[in-house]
Design an enzyme around this catalytic site. Structure first.
Site, PDB file in Angstrom:
ATOM      1  N   SER A  15       0.820  -1.220   0.000  1.00 43.80           N
ATOM      2  CA  SER A  15       0.000   0.000   0.000  1.00 43.80           C
ATOM      3  C   SER A  15       0.854   1.271   0.000  1.00 43.80           C
ATOM      4  CB  SER A  15      -0.882   0.034   1.246  1.00 43.80           C
ATOM      5  OG  SER A  15      -1.645  -1.136   1.324  1.00 43.80           O
ATOM      6  N   GLU A  36       9.012  -5.367  -6.765  1.00 43.61           N
ATOM      7  CA  GLU A  36       8.245  -6.171  -5.800  1.00 43.61           C
ATOM      8  C   GLU A  36       8.585  -7.626  -6.060  1.00 43.61           C
ATOM      9  OE1 GLU A  36       5.968  -5.924  -3.079  1.00 43.61           O
ATOM     10  OE2 GLU A  36       6.286  -8.089  -3.255  1.00 43.61           O
ATOM     11  N   CYS A  44      -1.577  -5.947   2.902  1.00 46.80           N
ATOM     12  CA  CYS A  44      -2.979  -5.534   3.047  1.00 46.80           C
ATOM     13  C   CYS A  44      -3.875  -6.220   2.022  1.00 46.80           C
ATOM     14  CB  CYS A  44      -3.088  -4.015   2.914  1.00 46.80           C
ATOM     15  SG  CYS A  44      -4.792  -3.460   2.843  1.00 46.80           S
ATOM     16  N   CYS A  49      -5.479  -7.267   5.391  1.00 54.16           N
ATOM     17  CA  CYS A  49      -6.774  -6.598   5.601  1.00 54.16           C
ATOM     18  C   CYS A  49      -7.881  -7.065   4.653  1.00 54.16           C
ATOM     19  CB  CYS A  49      -6.628  -5.085   5.412  1.00 54.16           C
ATOM     20  SG  CYS A  49      -5.114  -4.404   6.069  1.00 54.16           S
ATOM     21  N   LYS A  52      -8.769 -10.874   4.882  1.00 57.79           N
ATOM     22  CA  LYS A  52      -9.273 -11.023   6.261  1.00 57.79           C
ATOM     23  C   LYS A  52     -10.693 -10.474   6.367  1.00 57.79           C
ATOM     24  CE  LYS A  52      -9.239  -7.886   8.943  1.00 57.79           C
ATOM     25  NZ  LYS A  52      -8.191  -7.315   9.729  1.00 57.79           N
ATOM     26  N   TYR A 100      -3.729  -2.965  -8.949  1.00 55.80           N
ATOM     27  CA  TYR A 100      -2.493  -2.323  -8.462  1.00 55.80           C
ATOM     28  C   TYR A 100      -1.461  -2.202  -9.579  1.00 55.80           C
ATOM     29  CZ  TYR A 100      -3.564  -1.520  -3.600  1.00 55.80           C
ATOM     30  OH  TYR A 100      -4.084  -0.988  -2.445  1.00 55.80           O
ATOM     31  N   TYR A 179      -4.306  -8.129  17.608  1.00 56.25           N
ATOM     32  CA  TYR A 179      -5.301  -7.970  16.551  1.00 56.25           C
ATOM     33  C   TYR A 179      -5.530  -9.289  15.799  1.00 56.25           C
ATOM     34  CZ  TYR A 179      -4.707  -2.774  15.976  1.00 56.25           C
ATOM     35  OH  TYR A 179      -4.652  -1.424  16.108  1.00 56.25           O
ATOM     36  N   GLU A 183      -8.924 -11.495  15.873  1.00 59.23           N
ATOM     37  CA  GLU A 183      -9.753 -11.466  14.672  1.00 59.23           C
ATOM     38  C   GLU A 183      -9.940 -12.870  14.103  1.00 59.23           C
ATOM     39  OE1 GLU A 183      -8.930  -6.926  13.084  1.00 59.23           O
ATOM     40  OE2 GLU A 183      -7.893  -8.546  12.075  1.00 59.23           O
ATOM     41  N   ARG A 206      -3.895  -6.026  24.468  1.00 60.75           N
ATOM     42  CA  ARG A 206      -3.120  -5.132  25.333  1.00 60.75           C
ATOM     43  C   ARG A 206      -3.004  -3.748  24.684  1.00 60.75           C
ATOM     44  NH1 ARG A 206       2.397  -4.285  25.678  1.00 60.75           N
ATOM     45  NH2 ARG A 206       2.902  -6.028  24.292  1.00 60.75           N
ATOM     46  N   GLY A 296       2.848 -11.665  16.564  1.00 66.59           N
ATOM     47  CA  GLY A 296       3.479 -10.414  16.170  1.00 66.59           C
ATOM     48  C   GLY A 296       4.137 -10.481  14.804  1.00 66.59           C
ATOM     49  N   HIS A 469     -32.085   8.487  15.615  1.00 65.37           N
ATOM     50  CA  HIS A 469     -32.871   7.497  16.345  1.00 65.37           C
ATOM     51  C   HIS A 469     -33.678   6.626  15.387  1.00 65.37           C
ATOM     52  CE1 HIS A 469     -34.973   5.921  19.801  1.00 65.37           C
ATOM     53  NE2 HIS A 469     -36.123   6.119  19.190  1.00 65.37           N
ATOM     54  N   GLU A 474     -26.452   6.477  18.635  1.00 67.08           N
ATOM     55  CA  GLU A 474     -27.038   7.679  19.244  1.00 67.08           C
ATOM     56  C   GLU A 474     -26.589   7.820  20.700  1.00 67.08           C
ATOM     57  OE1 GLU A 474     -31.386   7.729  20.092  1.00 67.08           O
ATOM     58  OE2 GLU A 474     -31.365   5.706  19.232  1.00 67.08           O
TER      59      GLU A 474
HETATM   60  P1  NDP Z   1       0.384  -7.774  17.983  1.00 66.20           P
HETATM   61  O1  NDP Z   1       1.705  -7.193  18.322  1.00 66.20           O
HETATM   62  O2  NDP Z   1      -0.838  -6.944  18.000  1.00 66.20           O
HETATM   63  O3  NDP Z   1       0.108  -9.020  18.933  1.00 66.20           O
HETATM   64  C1  NDP Z   1       1.050 -10.033  19.129  1.00 66.20           C
HETATM   65  C2  NDP Z   1       0.518 -10.922  20.231  1.00 66.20           C
HETATM   66  O4  NDP Z   1       1.349 -12.049  20.374  1.00 66.20           O
HETATM   67  C3  NDP Z   1       0.484 -10.222  21.583  1.00 66.20           C
HETATM   68  O5  NDP Z   1      -0.677 -10.632  22.243  1.00 66.20           O
HETATM   69  C4  NDP Z   1       1.740 -10.729  22.257  1.00 66.20           C
HETATM   70  O6  NDP Z   1       1.641 -10.760  23.648  1.00 66.20           O
HETATM   71  C5  NDP Z   1       1.798 -12.137  21.721  1.00 66.20           C
HETATM   72  N1  NDP Z   1       3.152 -12.690  21.695  1.00 66.20           N
HETATM   73  C6  NDP Z   1       4.268 -12.122  21.187  1.00 66.20           C
HETATM   74  N2  NDP Z   1       5.311 -12.959  21.320  1.00 66.20           N
HETATM   75  C7  NDP Z   1       4.850 -14.080  21.916  1.00 66.20           C
HETATM   76  C8  NDP Z   1       5.432 -15.289  22.328  1.00 66.20           C
HETATM   77  N3  NDP Z   1       6.726 -15.527  22.152  1.00 66.20           N
HETATM   78  N4  NDP Z   1       4.655 -16.215  22.917  1.00 66.20           N
HETATM   79  C9  NDP Z   1       3.337 -15.986  23.110  1.00 66.20           C
HETATM   80  N5  NDP Z   1       2.716 -14.852  22.740  1.00 66.20           N
HETATM   81  C10 NDP Z   1       3.462 -13.911  22.149  1.00 66.20           C
HETATM   82  O7  NDP Z   1       0.629  -8.468  16.592  1.00 66.20           O
HETATM   83  P2  NDP Z   1      -0.347  -9.041  15.500  1.00 66.20           P
HETATM   84  O8  NDP Z   1       0.486 -10.068  14.822  1.00 66.20           O
HETATM   85  O9  NDP Z   1      -1.656  -9.438  16.053  1.00 66.20           O
HETATM   86  O10 NDP Z   1      -0.587  -7.796  14.556  1.00 66.20           O
HETATM   87  C11 NDP Z   1       0.544  -7.088  14.028  1.00 66.20           C
HETATM   88  C12 NDP Z   1       0.151  -5.679  13.679  1.00 66.20           C
HETATM   89  O11 NDP Z   1      -0.637  -5.707  12.503  1.00 66.20           O
HETATM   90  C13 NDP Z   1      -0.724  -4.988  14.712  1.00 66.20           C
HETATM   91  O12 NDP Z   1       0.032  -4.354  15.697  1.00 66.20           O
HETATM   92  C14 NDP Z   1      -1.491  -4.017  13.895  1.00 66.20           C
HETATM   93  O13 NDP Z   1      -0.778  -2.815  13.810  1.00 66.20           O
HETATM   94  C15 NDP Z   1      -1.574  -4.674  12.535  1.00 66.20           C
HETATM   95  N6  NDP Z   1      -2.921  -5.229  12.305  1.00 66.20           N
HETATM   96  C16 NDP Z   1      -3.986  -4.397  12.284  1.00 66.20           C
HETATM   97  C17 NDP Z   1      -5.256  -4.885  12.080  1.00 66.20           C
HETATM   98  C18 NDP Z   1      -6.412  -3.951  12.075  1.00 66.20           C
HETATM   99  O14 NDP Z   1      -6.225  -2.747  11.932  1.00 66.20           O
HETATM  100  N7  NDP Z   1      -7.638  -4.436  12.255  1.00 66.20           N
HETATM  101  C19 NDP Z   1      -5.502  -6.307  11.882  1.00 66.20           C
HETATM  102  C20 NDP Z   1      -4.323  -7.105  11.942  1.00 66.20           C
HETATM  103  C21 NDP Z   1      -3.086  -6.576  12.141  1.00 66.20           C
HETATM  104  P3  NDP Z   1       1.925  -9.472  24.566  1.00 66.20           P
HETATM  105  O15 NDP Z   1       0.677  -8.629  24.512  1.00 66.20           O
HETATM  106  O16 NDP Z   1       2.158 -10.050  25.913  1.00 66.20           O
HETATM  107  O17 NDP Z   1       3.117  -8.798  24.001  1.00 66.20           O
END
Ligand code: NDP
Length: 486
Positions: A15, A36, A44, A49, A52, A100, A179, A183, A206, A296, A469, A474
């Site tokens: 994107s 690319e 995305c 996105c 998903k 694209y 996220y 999701e 978190r 992550g 309403h 609302e």
């Molecule tokens: P996040 O960073 O949001 O979440 C990662 C999760 O994995 C956290 O709960 C983390 O725990 C956990 N975690 C990390 N390492 C370990 C481990 N070694 N063992 C167990 N648990 C672990 O990453 P996501 O992959 O969900 O998403 C990445 C990014 O993509 C998001 O931050 C967001 O910006 C983007 N995104 C946005 C969406 C939207 O806008 N709707 C949808 C999907 C992605 P802890 O909390 O303890 O660190």
């Protein structure tokens, strides 16, 4: 002045990269090329996105028959056909990738289906063997999902893999509470998969408002997702005959660490090659068809030649940039997830546009990362903008306006779903510092609330807006009395 092949070479066709390339070429007449290595559209469009959200839509049909029946329709629930959906999905993604590619072509951007890495601060080497020079280079290579450092982690899948599954598993264990984990827990549950989710922390999502994430966790459990917080995976391996008594629910089967490690050493392959045995921190041992790591994402910055030009990276490999997306090498910029600032598609696009202003329109433009509205597409959805109650009260005294109720549409059908509307208001300035909505279509609602909050709306501005309403939203303009001051 040196004679370069291009004014701009963009690495990465997601994107952010595509927007920057086509605006630079289209608006300023710059000679632009883009490389690319995978599919155009990036995370995305191809593996994030867009597919998903289509899966969210697919999963939401699961209770249509139940709700429809309450409204007098003679409906019976059918079954979900993954192969049929996946075929349609792939056709749509092919179409979008084509869009694209055409956008770039029509803007006069030359494209290379190749991997590119930096040779020096004006030169890139392509995997085709070619070398190209440019006055300015933009890195927009995004990120990738990471698995935890755990023996046998290769047996699990990551979010990229979900869209390619041959069949939907009967049971899945999702690791993570962010996220992607939440999701996909909701999506897969809606599609009929038995979902278990382990999150190591006390509460999922978190960083979001505590009440909002509490309601989402509760709703997920009520819908039938087996969400275990304070729980993590400690060992995994291919399920053996020893686990034949084990079911996707709690198993008494015992498989010692040594057996799991032995399987790892034997190099058991393939993410979806068979049932997986898992041991968790609470001592439970269970067998799942699939394990999804949603633990992550890391920036895609490895083997990019960054060291050669003195570009600094952070702990997770993110490219360090200033407010104008400039790296330590003066002709090289970076935008989007590879910089690990705010990892959202619309932010990468903004960063790409700001980059063009700065580098090609003589109008240095810093990206505004304040008050970004966003949505989490759980069921129910969460839409959020600004500060959570917890973050706001660290900063100043705040009033909390909050209401939670059963929405008309599903209450009529006897369902127990609840929605939540919450405003965090500064006592001193009266400004609304945060708005948090948990409700069907909260993503749509927060986009509009985000405009008011970005404009600096006060609680009294919300109050003098007449309610629409009967709607759920609302409530956002009818909450008269603060629930508490914090
Ligand atoms: P996040 O960073 O949001 O979440 C990662 C999760 O994995 C956290 O709960 C983390 O725990 C956990 N975690 C990390 N390492 C370990 C481990 N070694 N063992 C167990 N648990 C672990 O990453 P996501 O992959 O969900 O998403 C990445 C990014 O993509 C998001 O931050 C967001 O910006 C983007 N995104 C946005 C969406 C939207 O806008 N709707 C949808 C999907 C992605 P802890 O909390 O303890 O660190």
């Amino acid at each position: 002045m040196a004679d370069y092949d291009y004014d701009l070479f963009v690495i990465g066709g997601g994107s952010g990269g595509v927007r920057a390339a086509r605006v630079a070429a289209g608006d300023t007449g710059a000679r632009v090329a883009l490389a690319e290595e995978d599919r155009y559209g990036g995370t995305c469009v191809i593996r994030g996105c867009v597919p998903k959200k289509l899966m969210v839509f697919a999963s939401e049909f699961s209770d249509v028959a139940e709700v429809g029946s309450a409204y007098g329709w003679n409906m019976t629930a059918g079954s979900f056909d993954w192969q049929s959906f996946r075929g349609h999905l792939n056709t749509e993604l092919d179409r979008l990738e084509g869009v694209y590619r055409s956008l770039l072509k029509n803007s006069g951007v030359e494209t290379f289906d190749a991997r590119a890495k930096l040779v020096d601060k004006h030169t890139v080497a392509l995997s085709t063997g070619e070398t190209k020079t440019a006055k300015t280079i933009l890195i927009a290579t995004g990120g990738r999902p990471v698995r935890p450092d755990l023996p046998n982690a290769h047996l699990g899948i990551v979010s990229d893999d979900i869209f390619h599954l041959e069949t939907l598993p009967k049971s899945i264990l999702i690791i993570g509470g962010g996220y992607i984990a939440c999701e996909f827990a909701c999506i897969l549950h809606g599609l009929g998969v038995e979902v278990t989710q382990y999150y190591r922390g006390a509460q999922i999502l978190r960083g979001f408002d505590d009440e909002a994430r509490g309601l989402i966790a509760e709703s997920m459990r009520e819908r039938g997702i087996d969400l275990a917080t304070g729980t993590n995976i400690v060992e995994m391996g291919p399920a053996s005959d020893d686990h034949s008594g084990a079911t996707p629910t709690a198993s008494d089967a015992a498989m010692g660490a040594s057996a799991a490690q032995a399987a790892d050493l034997a190099g058991e392959s393939s993410a979806t090659g068979g049932p997986i045995w898992v041991k968790s921190t609470n001592g439970h041992e269970r067998v799942f068809d699939t394990v999804l790591f949603a633990t992550g994402r890391d920036p895609n910055s490895t083997d990019m030649g960054l060291d050669a030009v003195g570009i600094e990276t952070g702990r997770r490999g993110e490219i360090v940039v200033d407010a104008y997306s400039r790296t330590a090498a003066d002709s090289v910029y970076a935008i989007g997830d590879v910089t690990n600032r705010v990892n959202l598609t619309p932010v990468a696009i903004r960063e790409g546009m700001a980059f063009v202003e700065t580098a090609f329109k003589d109008n240095p433009t810093a990206v505004d990362h304040e008050l970004i509205p966003s949505a989490v597409f759980t069921q129910p959805e969460m839409g959020t903008v600004g500060l959570s109650e917890e973050a706001a009260r660290e900063q100043e005294e705040v009033e909390i306006y909050c209401t939670s109720f059963r929405p008309m549409r599903t209450a009529f059908a006897g369902q127990s779903d609840r929605v939540l509307m919450k405003l965090v208001v500064s006592v001193a300035s009266r400004k609304v510092l945060g708005c948090h909505i948990v409700a069907p279509n909260a993503g749509e609602m927060i986009q509009l609330a985000g405009i008011a909050i970005k404009m600096g709306a006060t609680k009294e501005d919300f109050d003098r807006t007449v309610a629409v309403h009967p709607t759920m939203s609302e409530e956002i303009v009818t909450m008269k009395t603060p629930m508490r001051t914090a």
